[in-house]
Design an enzyme around this catalytic site. Structure first.
Site, mmCIF file in Angstrom:
data_model
loop_
_atom_site.group_PDB
_atom_site.id
_atom_site.type_symbol
_atom_site.label_atom_id
_atom_site.label_comp_id
_atom_site.label_asym_id
_atom_site.label_seq_id
_atom_site.Cartn_x
_atom_site.Cartn_y
_atom_site.Cartn_z
ATOM 1 N N CYS A 140 1.019 -1.344 0.192
ATOM 2 C CA CYS A 140 -0.210 0.045 -0.018
ATOM 3 C C CYS A 140 0.873 1.182 0.123
ATOM 4 C CB CYS A 140 -0.931 0.222 1.126
ATOM 5 S SG CYS A 140 -2.231 1.417 1.268
ATOM 6 N N CYS A 171 -5.749 -4.341 8.817
ATOM 7 C CA CYS A 171 -6.999 -3.535 9.079
ATOM 8 C C CYS A 171 -8.159 -4.133 8.680
ATOM 9 C CB CYS A 171 -6.650 -1.879 9.166
ATOM 10 S SG CYS A 171 -7.153 -1.459 7.207
#
Length: 358
Positions: free
Chosen positions: A98, A194
């Site tokens: 990411c 997450c």
């Protein structure tokens, strides 16, 4: 004098919020960006709750906040790779991907849009520049250092990036947040992946992958149990194996020491110090060097094969098939293909790559 604009990634957590405080104290005209990467009611990183916290902080600090929805790009560039890696027996780290594929690009693009040159994040990392090269360094607070997750950044990303928390201890970040009465001063730090959140890992993957049960085999070739799908398990895993009552096995716990995804087999052995868990070398391909240039080999340095691991002395040398061979001074436990190995010279992060095999 007109203040210099800077774009700061604000997540709603305490770290990026305090980064905003410090940047304003340094005289910057701070513009916040909140990135929405995932939309799932089961996730820890509830986008709406985090955005509400980020908005509260920005209002208190008089900072404009831009919300950018990148859920489609995240699923295409990060989550798809996450699933593909598991199908092929790897254990990926989506946070690293990411940072490389999405976060810094989004921040830089928005900076250009509003006429800013610099960007900043709430990562615990540090940097320094000489005349021609930017160097990534470990944070002063080594217990929170996140250079491991930033090792794939190159010169273009680092050149105009600031890490306000690079020289600050986490405990002081909390103190600053409380001093400024920030809504998230005692907010719990996010941990783990997450988008999985509180959901059981196997149940989460089962929503996206169709995997079959298969045999658990010990090192003697004896089938001693049944697993739920080889892709669900990682090397060194102890919990969730469901092995019990094996004849003459003793009381030592069982660990995953290997897997054959093609045949859907999990291999296990007993004991935390079992030699089957230990390896003295690994191979990694497509290594990213922060300086933009590969060093001379063989390279003596240190490395981490997982976040929070202590630095391990090693030698990096050229191998075949565009791979690099990493030989450790001491054997390493549960080297896991798909995870990242990150190289260091003291507090300097040199770069790293994905572990391809042992």
């Amino acid at each position: 004098m007109k203040k210099e604009k800077i774009v700061l990634g604000i997540s709603g957590g305490v770290d990026s919020s305090v980064a905003a405080v410090l940047l304003k104290k340094d005289g910057y005209d701070v513009h916040g960006v909140f990135m929405k990467n995932w939309d799932d009611k089961h996730a820890i990183c509830s986008a709406e709750d985090d955005y509400a916290d980020a908005l509260s902080v920005c209002k208190k600090l008089n900072i404009p906040l831009k919300k950018i929805d990148y859920t489609d790009q995240y699923k295409d560039k990060v989550f798809k790779q996450f699933l593909d890696d598991h199908v092929h027996g790897l254990t990926p780290n989506p946070d690293i991907l990411c940072n490389k594929e999405i976060k810094f690009e989004v921040f830089q693009n928005y900076a250009k849009k509003i006429g800013a040159i610099k960007i900043a994040t709430g990562h615990y990392a540090d940097k320094y520049d000489d005349r021609s090269t930017c160097y990534l360094k470990k944070a002063t607070d080594l217990s929170k250092d996140q250079s491991y997750f930033l090792h794939q950044l190159g010169q273009s990303e680092l050149k105009n990036t600031i890490f306000p928390l690079g020289k600050i201890l986490k405990k002081d970040v909390r103190i600053i947040a409380k001093k400024y009465s920030l809504i998230n001063h005692n907010k719990k730090d996010s941990t783990g992946i997450c988008f999985i959140g509180e959901t059981h890992f196997r149940k989460f993957l089962n929503r996206f992958l169709s995997l079959k049960k298969g045999p658990i085999i010990d090192l003697n070739g004896q089938e001693i149990g049944e697993h739920h799908g080889a892709a669900y398990y990682t090397l060194g895993q102890r919990k969730g194996l469901g092995i019990g009552g094996v004849k003459n096995a003793g009381e030592d716990p069982w660990f995953v020491v290997g897997k054959d995804v093609a045949k859907n087999i999990i291999f296990v052995a007993q004991g935390a110090d079992n030699p089957a868990l230990l390896e003295g070398k690994l191979y990694t391909a497509e290594v990213s060097w922060i300086s933009g240039q590969a060093p001379k080999f063989p390279l003596g340095c240190s490395a981490k094969i997982r976040y929070r691991q202590a630095d391990q002395a090693c030698t990096v040398s050229e191998s075949t098939n565009s791979e690099l061979k990493v030989t450790f001074r001491d054997e390493q436990r549960s080297i896991t293909p798909g995870q990242s190995i990150v190289f260091y010279n003291g507090d300097l992060c040199l770069g790293g790559g994905v572990i391809s095999r042992t």
